[in-house]
Scaffold this motif. Structure first.
Motif, PDB file in Angstrom:
ATOM      1  N   UNK A 175       0.845  -1.184   0.000  1.00 41.01           N
ATOM      2  CA  UNK A 175       0.000   0.000   0.000  1.00 41.01           C
ATOM      3  C   UNK A 175       0.883   1.237   0.000  1.00 41.01           C
ATOM      4  N   UNK A 176       0.519   2.193  -0.803  1.00 43.26           N
ATOM      5  CA  UNK A 176       1.247   3.469  -0.857  1.00 43.26           C
ATOM      6  C   UNK A 176       1.049   4.237   0.444  1.00 43.26           C
ATOM      7  N   UNK A 177       2.028   5.037   0.764  1.00 47.72           N
ATOM      8  CA  UNK A 177       1.944   5.905   1.948  1.00 47.72           C
ATOM      9  C   UNK A 177       0.886   6.973   1.687  1.00 47.72           C
ATOM     10  N   UNK A 178      -0.024   7.202   2.624  1.00 45.42           N
ATOM     11  CA  UNK A 178      -1.055   8.227   2.402  1.00 45.42           C
ATOM     12  C   UNK A 178      -0.440   9.630   2.371  1.00 45.42           C
ATOM     13  N   UNK A 179      -1.043  10.520   1.602  1.00 47.88           N
ATOM     14  CA  UNK A 179      -0.542  11.897   1.569  1.00 47.88           C
ATOM     15  C   UNK A 179      -0.771  12.571   2.920  1.00 47.88           C
ATOM     16  N   UNK A 180       0.086  13.521   3.225  1.00 49.55           N
ATOM     17  CA  UNK A 180      -0.028  14.227   4.499  1.00 49.55           C
ATOM     18  C   UNK A 180      -1.151  15.248   4.410  1.00 49.55           C
ATOM     19  N   UNK A 181      -2.159  15.049   5.212  1.00 51.02           N
ATOM     20  CA  UNK A 181      -3.305  15.948   5.262  1.00 51.02           C
ATOM     21  C   UNK A 181      -2.908  17.215   6.019  1.00 51.02           C
ATOM     22  N   UNK A 182      -3.208  18.412   5.478  1.00 49.84           N
ATOM     23  CA  UNK A 182      -2.866  19.654   6.188  1.00 49.84           C
ATOM     24  C   UNK A 182      -3.863  19.914   7.330  1.00 49.84           C
ATOM     25  N   UNK A 183      -3.894  18.958   8.230  1.00 42.12           N
ATOM     26  CA  UNK A 183      -4.889  18.971   9.306  1.00 42.12           C
ATOM     27  C   UNK A 183      -4.815  20.235  10.165  1.00 42.12           C
ATOM     28  N   UNK A 184      -3.617  20.665  10.527  1.00 36.53           N
ATOM     29  CA  UNK A 184      -3.489  21.869  11.359  1.00 36.53           C
ATOM     30  C   UNK A 184      -4.038  23.099  10.648  1.00 36.53           C
ATOM     31  N   UNK A 185      -3.742  23.227   9.359  1.00 29.97           N
ATOM     32  CA  UNK A 185      -4.245  24.366   8.592  1.00 29.97           C
ATOM     33  C   UNK A 185      -5.767  24.329   8.476  1.00 29.97           C
ATOM     34  N   UNK A 186      -6.301  23.135   8.251  1.00 30.10           N
ATOM     35  CA  UNK A 186      -7.758  22.998   8.148  1.00 30.10           C
ATOM     36  C   UNK A 186      -8.421  23.392   9.466  1.00 30.10           C
ATOM     37  N   UNK A 187      -7.886  22.881  10.556  1.00 36.90           N
ATOM     38  CA  UNK A 187      -8.483  23.186  11.864  1.00 36.90           C
ATOM     39  C   UNK A 187      -8.353  24.672  12.219  1.00 36.90           C
ATOM     40  N   UNK A 188      -7.217  25.262  11.879  1.00 33.12           N
ATOM     41  CA  UNK A 188      -6.995  26.675  12.193  1.00 33.12           C
ATOM     42  C   UNK A 188      -7.958  27.582  11.417  1.00 33.12           C
ATOM     43  N   UNK A 189      -8.420  27.124  10.272  1.00 27.93           N
ATOM     44  CA  UNK A 189      -9.322  27.934   9.447  1.00 27.93           C
ATOM     45  C   UNK A 189     -10.768  27.895   9.944  1.00 27.93           C
ATOM     46  N   UNK A 190     -11.047  27.007  10.897  1.00 26.30           N
ATOM     47  CA  UNK A 190     -12.406  26.847  11.415  1.00 26.30           C
ATOM     48  C   UNK A 190     -12.525  27.347  12.843  1.00 26.30           C
ATOM     49  N   UNK A 191     -13.700  27.853  13.189  1.00 24.67           N
ATOM     50  CA  UNK A 191     -13.915  28.202  14.595  1.00 24.67           C
ATOM     51  C   UNK A 191     -13.939  26.932  15.459  1.00 24.67           C
ATOM     52  N   UNK A 192     -13.569  27.100  16.704  1.00 30.52           N
ATOM     53  CA  UNK A 192     -13.631  25.990  17.656  1.00 30.52           C
ATOM     54  C   UNK A 192     -15.071  25.474  17.719  1.00 30.52           C
ATOM     55  N   UNK A 193     -15.240  24.180  17.709  1.00 31.15           N
ATOM     56  CA  UNK A 193     -16.560  23.586  17.822  1.00 31.15           C
ATOM     57  C   UNK A 193     -17.305  23.441  16.505  1.00 31.15           C
ATOM     58  N   UNK A 194     -16.715  23.864  15.394  1.00 30.80           N
ATOM     59  CA  UNK A 194     -17.366  23.726  14.088  1.00 30.80           C
ATOM     60  C   UNK A 194     -17.539  22.235  13.785  1.00 30.80           C
ATOM     61  N   UNK A 195     -18.659  21.883  13.195  1.00 28.23           N
ATOM     62  CA  UNK A 195     -18.949  20.471  12.924  1.00 28.23           C
ATOM     63  C   UNK A 195     -17.979  19.847  11.918  1.00 28.23           C
ATOM     64  N   UNK A 196     -17.315  20.658  11.107  1.00 34.67           N
ATOM     65  CA  UNK A 196     -16.380  20.112  10.117  1.00 34.67           C
ATOM     66  C   UNK A 196     -15.131  19.517  10.765  1.00 34.67           C
ATOM     67  N   UNK A 197     -14.870  19.830  12.016  1.00 32.69           N
ATOM     68  CA  UNK A 197     -13.735  19.195  12.699  1.00 32.69           C
ATOM     69  C   UNK A 197     -13.919  17.675  12.709  1.00 32.69           C
ATOM     70  N   UNK A 198     -15.143  17.231  12.847  1.00 29.54           N
ATOM     71  CA  UNK A 198     -15.418  15.785  12.834  1.00 29.54           C
ATOM     72  C   UNK A 198     -15.150  15.199  11.453  1.00 29.54           C
ATOM     73  N   UNK A 199     -15.447  15.943  10.407  1.00 34.13           N
ATOM     74  CA  UNK A 199     -15.168  15.468   9.047  1.00 34.13           C
ATOM     75  C   UNK A 199     -13.663  15.372   8.818  1.00 34.13           C
ATOM     76  N   UNK A 200     -12.922  16.325   9.323  1.00 35.98           N
ATOM     77  CA  UNK A 200     -11.455  16.269   9.233  1.00 35.98           C
ATOM     78  C   UNK A 200     -10.948  15.008   9.935  1.00 35.98           C
ATOM     79  N   UNK A 201     -11.498  14.702  11.092  1.00 31.82           N
ATOM     80  CA  UNK A 201     -11.113  13.485  11.819  1.00 31.82           C
ATOM     81  C   UNK A 201     -11.408  12.238  10.991  1.00 31.82           C
ATOM     82  N   UNK A 202     -12.605  12.200  10.395  1.00 31.99           N
ATOM     83  CA  UNK A 202     -12.986  11.027   9.598  1.00 31.99           C
ATOM     84  C   UNK A 202     -12.094  10.885   8.365  1.00 31.99           C
ATOM     85  N   UNK A 203     -11.759  12.006   7.726  1.00 36.66           N
ATOM     86  CA  UNK A 203     -10.874  11.958   6.560  1.00 36.66           C
ATOM     87  C   UNK A 203      -9.496  11.449   6.979  1.00 36.66           C
ATOM     88  N   UNK A 204      -8.936  11.991   8.037  1.00 33.78           N
ATOM     89  CA  UNK A 204      -7.630  11.544   8.529  1.00 33.78           C
ATOM     90  C   UNK A 204      -7.661  10.041   8.860  1.00 33.78           C
TER      91      UNK A 204
END
Length: 81
Positions: free
Chosen positions: A1-30
Motif C-alpha cells: 500500500x502506498x503511503x497516504x498523503x499528508x493531510x494539512x490537518x493543522x491548517x484545516x483546523x486553524x481555518x475553522x472556529x472551535x466547535x465547528x462540525x467540520x472538525x469531525x469530518x477532518x477526523x474522519x478523513x484523517x
C-alpha cells in the motif's frame, strides 16, 4: 500500500472556529487515510464536504490536487479499493 498523503490537518483546523462540525469530518478523513484499507469513495465524500466550506475550500483543493494525493487515489483505484 502506498503511503497516504499528508493531510494539512493543522491548517484545516486553524481555518475553522472551535466547535465547528467540520472538525469531525477532518477526523474522519484523517482516519480513512490512515486506515489499513482506505476507501476511495469515503475519502472523496469527506473531501467534497470540506471543499464546500468557504473557509476550507482552497486548503483542501490544494491538497487534493497535489500530485502525491492524486497518485495515492490512483493507487486505490487500481487496487479496486
Amino acid at each position: 500500500m502506498a503511503q497516504p498523503p499528508i493531510l494539512p490537518e493543522d491548517d484545516l483546523r486553524a481555518a475553522l472556529p472551535h466547535g465547528h462540525t467540520a472538525h469531525a469530518t477532518i477526523d474522519r478523513l484523517r482516519d480513512e487515510l490512515e486506515s489499513p484499507s482506505p476507501d476511495r469513495r469515503s475519502i472523496e465524500t469527506h473531501v467534497t464536504h470540506l471543499r464546500s466550506l468557504p473557509e476550507l475550500a482552497a486548503i483542501i483543493a490544494n491538497w487534493w490536487d497535489d500530485p502525491e494525493t492524486q497518485r495515492f487515489i490512483a493507487t486505490l483505484n487500481s487496487m479496486g479499493l
